[in-house]
Design an enzyme around this catalytic site. Structure first.
Site, short mmCIF file in Angstrom:
data_model
loop_
_atom_site.label_atom_id
_atom_site.label_comp_id
_atom_site.label_asym_id
_atom_site.label_seq_id
_atom_site.Cartn_x
_atom_site.Cartn_y
_atom_site.Cartn_z
N TRP A 28 0.84 -1.21 0.00
CA TRP A 28 0.00 0.00 0.00
C TRP A 28 0.87 1.26 0.00
O TRP A 28 0.65 2.19 -0.78
CB TRP A 28 -0.90 -0.05 1.24
CG TRP A 28 -1.95 1.00 1.31
CD1 TRP A 28 -2.41 1.80 0.29
CD2 TRP A 28 -2.70 1.36 2.47
NE1 TRP A 28 -3.39 2.64 0.75
CE2 TRP A 28 -3.60 2.39 2.08
CE3 TRP A 28 -2.72 0.92 3.79
CZ2 TRP A 28 -4.48 2.97 2.98
CZ3 TRP A 28 -3.61 1.50 4.68
CH2 TRP A 28 -4.49 2.52 4.28
N HIS A 63 13.34 -4.48 2.94
CA HIS A 63 12.83 -4.89 4.26
C HIS A 63 13.96 -4.87 5.29
O HIS A 63 13.80 -5.33 6.41
CB HIS A 63 12.29 -6.33 4.20
CG HIS A 63 10.92 -6.46 3.59
ND1 HIS A 63 9.88 -5.62 3.89
CD2 HIS A 63 10.41 -7.38 2.72
CE1 HIS A 63 8.80 -6.00 3.22
NE2 HIS A 63 9.09 -7.06 2.51
N ARG A 95 -5.25 -9.14 1.28
CA ARG A 95 -6.08 -10.13 1.97
C ARG A 95 -7.33 -9.44 2.49
O ARG A 95 -8.37 -9.45 1.86
CB ARG A 95 -5.27 -10.81 3.09
CG ARG A 95 -5.90 -12.06 3.65
CD ARG A 95 -5.05 -12.65 4.76
NE ARG A 95 -4.90 -11.76 5.89
CZ ARG A 95 -5.71 -11.73 6.94
NH1 ARG A 95 -6.72 -12.56 7.01
NH2 ARG A 95 -5.51 -10.87 7.93
P1 A3P Z 1 -3.79 -8.37 5.91
O1 A3P Z 1 -3.12 -9.66 5.66
O2 A3P Z 1 -4.00 -8.09 7.36
O3 A3P Z 1 -5.04 -8.18 5.12
P2 A3P Z 1 2.69 -6.08 2.95
O4 A3P Z 1 2.30 -5.24 1.80
O5 A3P Z 1 3.74 -5.43 3.81
O6 A3P Z 1 3.00 -7.47 2.55
O7 A3P Z 1 1.42 -6.13 3.91
C1 A3P Z 1 0.28 -6.83 3.50
C2 A3P Z 1 -0.90 -6.34 4.31
O8 A3P Z 1 -1.32 -5.05 3.82
C3 A3P Z 1 -2.10 -7.27 4.16
O9 A3P Z 1 -2.80 -7.21 5.40
C4 A3P Z 1 -2.87 -6.60 3.02
O10 A3P Z 1 -4.22 -6.98 2.93
C5 A3P Z 1 -2.70 -5.14 3.40
N1 A3P Z 1 -2.91 -4.24 2.26
C6 A3P Z 1 -2.45 -4.38 0.99
N2 A3P Z 1 -2.88 -3.36 0.23
C7 A3P Z 1 -3.62 -2.57 1.02
C8 A3P Z 1 -4.34 -1.35 0.79
N3 A3P Z 1 -4.39 -0.79 -0.41
N4 A3P Z 1 -5.00 -0.81 1.84
C9 A3P Z 1 -4.97 -1.39 3.07
N5 A3P Z 1 -4.31 -2.54 3.34
C10 A3P Z 1 -3.64 -3.11 2.34
#
Ligand code: A3P
Length: 327
Positions: free
Chosen positions: A73, A133, A293
């Site tokens: 995000w 990361h 997710r």
């Molecule tokens: P959840 O698994 O709790 O849904 P990363 O990008 O660091 O891998 O983190 C993934 C998490 O960010 C996931 O959380 C995902 O659903 C959430 N995520 C991805 N895109 C998003 C968005 N546009 N807005 C809010 N949350 C988002």
């Protein structure tokens, strides 16, 4: 829900140099304890390659995070803000985020390199938006250098939600390659002991927190929860930090709202392109849909037992004690 787990001693003092993670993470990569953090073995090689081979530019902006804290995000928001002159949702120009996953727009330095792709990063035009990361103590000194003007935007997230998001991510990842998941209780213990990729999360967050306190112009410290609460405010903050503040005119035209909408969970997760495979390198193929997710705060309540939640809260309290950082 996961079954109740026994509380075991923190095993960090008993760490071995390597742990075997049988079919555990990222297609059988072993985790290696490198300078106090658990990194996939291939990443350690890349950290060393980066240290010697990567030259930051003063205009570089880096997106940094522990996995599952909202990296995807944040990449989307920063990319959209930085490139809004070339790609404006107020015009008919097709926006890259409608056809590419944010990870394809903002490459990971230490994951994609594999020792051979620095030339790609070098060929990117300025200002570059890159990501990692890695904790600050592992970055090339050229990035950490007091005289380097490049900036880092870090996002962290409440630990129980990071655990929950990681659990689902690795479980689905393994199932997608036909492996039976050995997660659950083992994974909880690993997470608490920091034995997950880039763990321990607490030290990761603390290192960036301290950096942001000491060098506020260099490190912007964000929380996933505040992004959820007010994405508009955070997008404006990100743009200002990157040196491309939104003008009043842009705001009045509705550009900030449009960019927030473009990067919103519903929008990004429903783009057809975001459902395909994302190839990180020749060994790792990840379904793009895995990065989306639920996108909620507090989803841990659907997975953790009260004992597990309490244990994670206790560790977090203890680790962050006296740092000025609380969740
Ligand atoms: P959840 O698994 O709790 O849904 P990363 O990008 O660091 O891998 O983190 C993934 C998490 O960010 C996931 O959380 C995902 O659903 C959430 N995520 C991805 N895109 C998003 C968005 N546009 N807005 C809010 N949350 C988002």
């Amino acid at each position: 829900k996961l079954s109740k787990v026994s509380v075991e001693e923190d095993e960090r003092n008993k760490r071995q140099a390597f742990i075997d993670t049988p079919n555990f993470f990222l297609h059988n990569h072993k985790l290696c304890n490198y300078k106090g953090f658990w990194l996939p073995e291939n990443v350690v090689t890349n950290v060393e390659l980066l240290r010697d081979g990567f030259t930051p530019r003063p205009t570089d902006v880096f997106i940094a995070s522990h996995p599952k804290c909202g990296t995807t995000w944040l990449k989307g928001l920063a990319f959209a803000a930085l490139n809004r002159t070339n790609y404006s949702p107020l015009t008919s120009t097709p926006h890259p985020l409608l056809t590419l996953n944010p990870h394809e727009c903002v490459p990971f330095l230490e994951v994609t390199l594999q020792g051979m792709n620095l030339s790609y990063v070098e060929s990117m035009s300025s200002p570059r938006l890159l990501s990692f990361h890695l904790p600050p103590s592992m970055l090339p000194t050229s990035i950490n250098d007091a005289f380097s003007n490049c900036r880092i935007i870090y996002v962290c997230r409440e630990t129980k939600d990071v655990f929950t998001s990681s659990w689902h991510f690795y479980q689905t990842l393994m199932e997608s390659v036909g492996m039976k998941s050995p997660l659950s209780d083992d994974f909880f213990e690993s997470f608490c002991g920091g034995r997950v990729p880039y763990g321990p999360i607490w030290e990761h967050v603390l290192e960036y927190w301290r950096e942001s306190q000491q060098k506020p112009g260099k490190v912007l410290f964000l929380r996933y929860e505040e992004m959820i609460e007010d994405p508009r405010r955070i997008l404006k903050m990100i743009a200002q930090f990157m040196g491309c503040e939104f003008s009043k005119e842009e705001e009045n035209m509705g550009l900030v709202d449009k960019l927030v909408e473009l990067c919103g969970f519903n929008r990004l997760s429903n783009i057809e392109e975001n459902k395909n495979e994302l190839i990180i390198n020749e060994n790792i193929k990840i379904k793009k849909s895995l990065y989306f997710r639920k996108g909620l705060v507090g989803d841990w309540a659907n997975l953790l037992t009260p004992e597990m939640a309490q244990r994670l809260d206790e560790i977090t309290r203890e680790k962050f004690n006296g740092s000025g950082l609380n969740f």
